[in-house]
Design a protein around this motif. Structure first.
Motif, short mmCIF file in Angstrom:
data_model
loop_
_atom_site.label_atom_id
_atom_site.label_comp_id
_atom_site.label_asym_id
_atom_site.label_seq_id
_atom_site.Cartn_x
_atom_site.Cartn_y
_atom_site.Cartn_z
N UNK A 256 -34.52 8.41 21.48
CA UNK A 256 -33.18 8.61 22.02
C UNK A 256 -32.41 9.63 21.18
N UNK A 257 -32.57 9.58 19.86
CA UNK A 257 -31.90 10.53 18.99
C UNK A 257 -32.38 11.95 19.25
N UNK A 258 -33.70 12.11 19.40
CA UNK A 258 -34.26 13.44 19.68
C UNK A 258 -33.75 13.97 21.01
N UNK A 259 -33.64 13.10 21.99
CA UNK A 259 -33.15 13.52 23.30
C UNK A 259 -31.67 13.90 23.24
N UNK A 260 -30.88 13.10 22.50
CA UNK A 260 -29.45 13.39 22.37
C UNK A 260 -29.21 14.71 21.65
N UNK A 283 -33.02 6.08 34.41
CA UNK A 283 -31.64 5.58 34.50
C UNK A 283 -31.19 4.88 33.22
N UNK A 284 -32.11 4.22 32.51
CA UNK A 284 -31.76 3.54 31.27
C UNK A 284 -31.39 4.55 30.19
N UNK A 285 -32.19 5.61 30.05
CA UNK A 285 -31.90 6.64 29.06
C UNK A 285 -30.64 7.42 29.43
N UNK A 286 -30.43 7.62 30.72
CA UNK A 286 -29.22 8.31 31.17
C UNK A 286 -27.98 7.52 30.75
N UNK A 287 -28.04 6.20 30.94
CA UNK A 287 -26.92 5.34 30.55
C UNK A 287 -26.69 5.39 29.04
N UNK A 288 -27.78 5.34 28.28
CA UNK A 288 -27.66 5.34 26.81
C UNK A 288 -27.12 6.67 26.30
N UNK A 292 -23.83 6.80 24.00
CA UNK A 292 -24.03 6.87 22.56
C UNK A 292 -24.12 8.32 22.08
N UNK A 293 -23.37 8.66 21.06
CA UNK A 293 -23.44 9.99 20.45
C UNK A 293 -24.58 10.01 19.43
N UNK A 294 -24.94 11.20 18.96
CA UNK A 294 -25.98 11.30 17.93
C UNK A 294 -25.54 10.57 16.67
N UNK A 295 -24.25 10.62 16.35
CA UNK A 295 -23.75 9.91 15.16
C UNK A 295 -23.93 8.41 15.31
N UNK A 296 -23.63 7.89 16.50
CA UNK A 296 -23.78 6.46 16.73
C UNK A 296 -25.26 6.05 16.68
N UNK A 297 -26.12 6.87 17.24
CA UNK A 297 -27.56 6.56 17.21
C UNK A 297 -28.07 6.57 15.77
N UNK A 298 -27.59 7.52 14.95
CA UNK A 298 -27.95 7.54 13.53
C UNK A 298 -27.51 6.26 12.84
N UNK A 299 -26.32 5.80 13.16
CA UNK A 299 -25.81 4.55 12.58
C UNK A 299 -26.70 3.38 12.98
N UNK A 300 -27.12 3.34 14.23
CA UNK A 300 -28.00 2.25 14.69
C UNK A 300 -29.35 2.30 13.98
N UNK A 301 -29.86 3.50 13.74
CA UNK A 301 -31.13 3.64 13.01
C UNK A 301 -30.98 3.18 11.57
N UNK A 330 -24.98 -1.43 19.98
CA UNK A 330 -25.72 -0.51 20.85
C UNK A 330 -25.19 -0.54 22.28
N UNK A 331 -24.64 -1.67 22.69
CA UNK A 331 -24.14 -1.81 24.06
C UNK A 331 -22.69 -1.39 24.22
N UNK A 332 -21.97 -1.30 23.11
CA UNK A 332 -20.55 -0.93 23.19
C UNK A 332 -20.40 0.55 23.49
N UNK A 333 -19.48 0.91 24.37
CA UNK A 333 -19.24 2.32 24.66
C UNK A 333 -18.64 3.03 23.46
N UNK A 334 -18.91 4.34 23.35
CA UNK A 334 -18.39 5.14 22.25
C UNK A 334 -16.87 5.27 22.38
N UNK A 335 -16.16 4.98 21.31
CA UNK A 335 -14.70 5.11 21.32
C UNK A 335 -14.33 6.58 21.03
#
Length: 337
Positions: A256-260, A283-288, A292-301, A330-335
């Motif tokens: 997901x990070x590479x795609x973002x 559709x799942x990756x489209x939603x994610x 989620x921004x790259x910064x948020x995905x980094x935080x999740x990692x 991971x489910x919360x929308x980016x603020x």
């Protein structure tokens, strides 16, 4: 042509194909599809059945002899080939490519296997087969298709679930269609009027759903918080090791990070093609990616890394609260400010 297993009966009433390809991981759907084909074929004079497994040391000479055996007194036959669970290797593909031109109108070929990859779909043997085959999707219905699937099953048994009952059945029997089938039979006997509601279900049935780690990952990608927490609780109750969960999620988040990161240079279709994302997962990756921004995905990692370290070094500390936290974030929308 491609159809879902629950549409096979309707197709068989219209036409009997020379080749059927049953693909999927759901034993109930494969067995029901096989039985439906045999029943329709028997009515058309196909009274003989032969089964062959294509696992290691398959007797191809017997398969060829079965296809070519013709006489004035021979009956029409169904030949079933079961593909190996490990996949189709080069040796099998060569034999299959040589076998298909030998087929004739007195034979119906039924090929049974698990999910086919994109590479296998482009193989010569598969293209030969697909030209005249009816491809039956026998994959376990995902949560988006499951309510529709259950409603159709209920209709066949003259059961009428209300919306709440349908939702409960979907939650209770996700990933366990055999248990669902048994429960619907039980409900038919208990309630001759066919009316199903929450009170009747809770009185008659017990929960029999079966979730996997991949159900949890998909729920996180889709941003479905309640569903992801429910799945996580059941994984914990079933004794699934946290380290196994983190490994599965690490793959998803890394991809997901590479795609973002590539979103600035390519459109979604190009990214999906580059990463070979299945249509059902897009559709799942489209939603994610929209959430989620790259910064948020980094935080999740980073949080995932912390969970793995805790799991492997802090034996007295449970990793489940951190997994729950990761699922919520991971489910919360980016603020956005």
């Amino acid at each position: 042509m491609r159809i879902f297993a629950d549409n096979l009966a309707e197709q068989l009433n219209k036409q009997l194909h020379p080749i059927y390809l049953l693909l999927g991981n759901e034993p109930l759907l494969i067995e029901e599809s096989r039985s439906a084909i045999y029943q329709s074929a028997h009515m058309e004079g196909f009274t003989e059945k032969q089964r062959f497994s294509l696992e290691k040391n398959a007797h191809w000479e017997d398969i060829y002899n079965s296809v070519q055996a013709m006489s004035l007194f021979s009956s029409k036959k169904i030949i079933e080939l079961e593909l190996p669970s490990s996949g189709v290797n080069n040796s099998i593909t060569k034999e299959l490519a040589a076998l298909f031109p030998l087929l004739h109108p007195d034979i119906i070929l039924v090929v049974i296997g698990s999910k086919i990859t994109k590479a296998q779909e482009n193989a010569k043997w598969f293209k030969q087969l697909s030209a005249t085959a009816c491809r039956v999707n026998c994959l376990t219905p995902d949560i988006t298709r499951l309510p529709q699937f259950i409603r159709a099953r209920c209709k066949l048994r003259n059961l009428t679930p209300d919306d709440e009952a349908l939702q409960m059945l979907s939650q209770w029997y996700e990933g366990n269609l055999l248990a669902l089938n048994q429960s619907l039979e039980k409900l038919t006997l208990l309630y001759p009027d066919g009316e199903l509601n929450l009170v009747r279900l809770e009185k008659a049935l017990s929960r029999s759903n079966h979730y996997t780690i991949y159900h949890w990952c998909d729920a996180l990608l889709a941003g479905k918080m309640k569903r992801s927490q429910r799945i996580l609780r059941q994984l914990k109750a079933e004794g699934i090791e946290p380290v196994i969960i983190t490994r599965a999620l690490q793959k998803e988040l890394t991809q997901l990070f590479a795609m973002a990161t590539n979103l600035k240079l390519h459109n979604l279709h190009q990214i999906f093609e580059q990463h070979r994302i299945w249509q059902s997962k897009r559709p799942l990756y489209t939603a994610a990616l929209g959430r989620l921004s790259t910064t948020k995905i980094q935080h999740l990692l980073q949080l995932l890394c912390k969970i793995e370290i805790t799991t492997k070094t802090q034996y007295e500390q449970s990793s489940w609260p951190l997994l729950q936290q990761l699922g919520i974030e991971a489910c919360m929308p980016q603020v956005k400010f």
